[in-house]
Motif scaffolding. Sequence first.
Motif, mmCIF file in Angstrom:
data_model
loop_
_atom_site.group_PDB
_atom_site.id
_atom_site.type_symbol
_atom_site.label_atom_id
_atom_site.label_comp_id
_atom_site.label_asym_id
_atom_site.label_seq_id
_atom_site.Cartn_x
_atom_site.Cartn_y
_atom_site.Cartn_z
ATOM 1 N N LEU A 165 -41.520 -2.033 26.167
ATOM 2 C CA LEU A 165 -40.467 -2.634 25.367
ATOM 3 C C LEU A 165 -39.177 -2.691 26.172
ATOM 4 N N VAL A 166 -38.453 -3.798 26.031
ATOM 5 C CA VAL A 166 -37.181 -3.998 26.715
ATOM 6 C C VAL A 166 -36.128 -4.325 25.669
ATOM 7 N N ALA A 167 -35.075 -3.528 25.611
ATOM 8 C CA ALA A 167 -33.978 -3.750 24.666
ATOM 9 C C ALA A 167 -32.729 -4.134 25.442
ATOM 10 N N THR A 168 -32.145 -5.273 25.104
ATOM 11 C CA THR A 168 -30.978 -5.783 25.825
ATOM 12 C C THR A 168 -29.704 -5.572 25.005
ATOM 13 N N LEU A 169 -28.600 -5.396 25.709
ATOM 14 C CA LEU A 169 -27.305 -5.227 25.052
ATOM 15 C C LEU A 169 -26.571 -6.541 24.847
ATOM 16 N N SER A 170 -26.930 -7.557 25.630
ATOM 17 C CA SER A 170 -26.241 -8.843 25.540
ATOM 18 C C SER A 170 -27.266 -9.953 25.720
ATOM 19 N N ILE B 281 -38.805 0.864 28.087
ATOM 20 C CA ILE B 281 -39.555 2.035 27.631
ATOM 21 C C ILE B 281 -41.053 1.817 27.798
ATOM 22 N N ASN B 282 -41.734 2.820 28.371
ATOM 23 C CA ASN B 282 -43.196 2.848 28.336
ATOM 24 C C ASN B 282 -43.610 3.418 26.984
ATOM 25 N N VAL B 283 -44.447 2.658 26.260
ATOM 26 C CA VAL B 283 -44.817 3.038 24.898
ATOM 27 C C VAL B 283 -46.332 3.192 24.783
ATOM 28 N N VAL B 284 -46.757 4.375 24.330
ATOM 29 C CA VAL B 284 -48.154 4.614 23.953
ATOM 30 C C VAL B 284 -48.106 5.126 22.518
ATOM 31 N N PRO B 285 -48.172 4.226 21.536
ATOM 32 C CA PRO B 285 -47.974 4.645 20.142
ATOM 33 C C PRO B 285 -49.201 5.331 19.566
ATOM 34 N N GLN B 286 -48.963 6.330 18.705
ATOM 35 C CA GLN B 286 -50.074 6.977 18.014
ATOM 36 C C GLN B 286 -50.713 6.032 17.005
ATOM 37 N N ASN B 287 -49.890 5.168 16.427
ATOM 38 C CA ASN B 287 -50.408 4.208 15.462
ATOM 39 C C ASN B 287 -49.408 3.061 15.329
ATOM 40 N N LEU C 185 -24.023 11.154 36.470
ATOM 41 C CA LEU C 185 -23.935 10.204 35.362
ATOM 42 C C LEU C 185 -22.490 9.763 35.131
ATOM 43 N N ASP C 186 -21.696 9.781 36.189
ATOM 44 C CA ASP C 186 -20.279 9.464 36.047
ATOM 45 C C ASP C 186 -20.013 7.963 36.138
ATOM 46 N N ASP C 187 -21.036 7.169 36.417
ATOM 47 C CA ASP C 187 -20.883 5.719 36.467
ATOM 48 C C ASP C 187 -21.994 5.103 35.628
ATOM 49 N N LYS C 188 -21.764 3.906 35.113
ATOM 50 C CA LYS C 188 -22.739 3.300 34.207
ATOM 51 C C LYS C 188 -23.916 2.693 34.975
ATOM 52 N N PHE C 189 -24.971 2.410 34.208
ATOM 53 C CA PHE C 189 -26.221 1.941 34.804
ATOM 54 C C PHE C 189 -26.539 0.518 34.339
ATOM 55 N N ASP C 190 -27.294 -0.182 35.196
ATOM 56 C CA ASP C 190 -27.793 -1.508 34.836
ATOM 57 C C ASP C 190 -29.057 -1.398 33.990
ATOM 58 N N VAL C 191 -29.808 -0.344 34.205
ATOM 59 C CA VAL C 191 -31.055 -0.160 33.463
ATOM 60 C C VAL C 191 -31.315 1.323 33.267
ATOM 61 N N VAL C 192 -31.799 1.661 32.073
ATOM 62 C CA VAL C 192 -32.343 2.985 31.786
ATOM 63 C C VAL C 192 -33.831 2.793 31.538
ATOM 64 N N MET C 193 -34.661 3.489 32.320
ATOM 65 C CA MET C 193 -36.115 3.392 32.166
ATOM 66 C C MET C 193 -36.640 4.720 31.639
ATOM 67 N N ALA C 194 -37.304 4.678 30.491
ATOM 68 C CA ALA C 194 -37.826 5.880 29.846
ATOM 69 C C ALA C 194 -39.341 5.935 29.994
#
Length: 464
Positions: free
Chosen positions: A429-434, A392-398, A344-353
């Motif tokens: 869901l996709v969250a962008t920084l810019s 993010i993969n989202v499976v919400p309880q409600n 994790l010593d270099d930054k990433f273009d995408v984080v997928m959860a």
Amino acid sequence: MNDPIFKTLTPSQFITFTVPNPVNHPCYLNTPRLRVAVLDSPVAVAADYLPKVAAMIVPDQRETDWNFCTESGHLQLLFNIPGLSRLILIGNDLPPNPEPPVYIRPPVTDTVDREKLEDEIQPLVMALHPKVCFQKGLPNLLFLTYEDDVLYRVIIARFVGPFVGEFVVEDVEMESNNDSDKKLRRRLRFKRMPNLIQSQVPLIPILDDGQSNTKLDLESLRKMKNAKFDVDTTVLVHPYLTPMVSGLFLIASHLNERIQQGFTSRALCLGVGGGALLSFLNTQMEFEVVGVEADEAVLSAAKQYFGLNNGKSIQLIVGDAIEVIQNFATKGDTDDSQVSFEGLDDKFDVVMADLDSSEARNGISAPPPEFIKKSVFQAVRLLLHDHGVLIINVVPQNEVIYMKLVQELKDAFHKVYGIDVGNQDNFVLVATLSPSSSNDHENAFLKRLRSVIQGAYMDSIVEL
């Protein structure tokens, strides 16, 4: 049966017992004794609420399947029926052996035959209803049926991990619209969440001539001594993985520009499972990938059975994903920039959860509650380039939890987008920084993206 323990609902109460078999049937429920399991929902009901109770006859040959013989499997079945207060399972009482290595779907029960079967066990089911259900006379009995698309299943490996517990690798043949092209899959399944398929990839039978053959059924192929099996890591078959990759559309121009400058795109995958997403990003999208998985046994299964290669372009970290990224964020506050933090010593273009709840009692949900925190999103921001995205993969309880997640993301990121997965369970869901830049049709990265995934998912991206 007049045991008072069943007369009232007790949240999370789970009781199993056997009774003499009252059914006279040659094929179904034909053991001398029946196993009965009764589970009350963890959700308490109001005093003036008439509880909803249902019964299910365990499918033939599935009696020792984790779906039907464990509390976690029973709980997931209960959660599949909205508002259900008690679920009663009735099946053959078989010896307490491990889950059988082979399952072949039996013939479909005739409707008239099934109704006769339900009539014969009606007194037993009636006796297991709470007393409140009889306030207005005899309750209407609700019988559920269980159906899935598995025709044939064979367990090829069993594991026990220190974090996830027991799990299996299984090869399955599923229902297909094309009989000349069988639908074969290799899957990963955890005992703690047996109704949830953790990972799946296409299974490719290889015969002596080196050619793949998907025209034969899996049962016949396994009987052939010259048949071997490989997996295809070039396509994604899990429903939500393709929409997750589609989220890269929002930064396609940024990625193309960095590639032209000689940089290699980087992805951090929180949650590995069988590694299908990691392999796809690496082989099809030419990303360097770092994966974080809590259980080393799961990584061993992924490398041995799902084609996950751990090398220079795919690095694997064993640890809790949330702790790993938060530890990195804490490390980032120091001045010691010369020390690598496990890839994790270099930054990433995408984080997928792709993280789900580890508690069956919470139902199938993703991401876990501990992920939906300001401190976690701040840590993710530190891991991303200025143009990066969190997917993010989202499976919400409600809906309340879903809206909380969306709002937390809006507070931490520039924009939040949603992608239609096409089912009622998953959201991406996709969250962008810019701000997203325009995507030129001549963009080489975008062309590659469209060539390996369905464009419909990219077209369905909407700002929330």
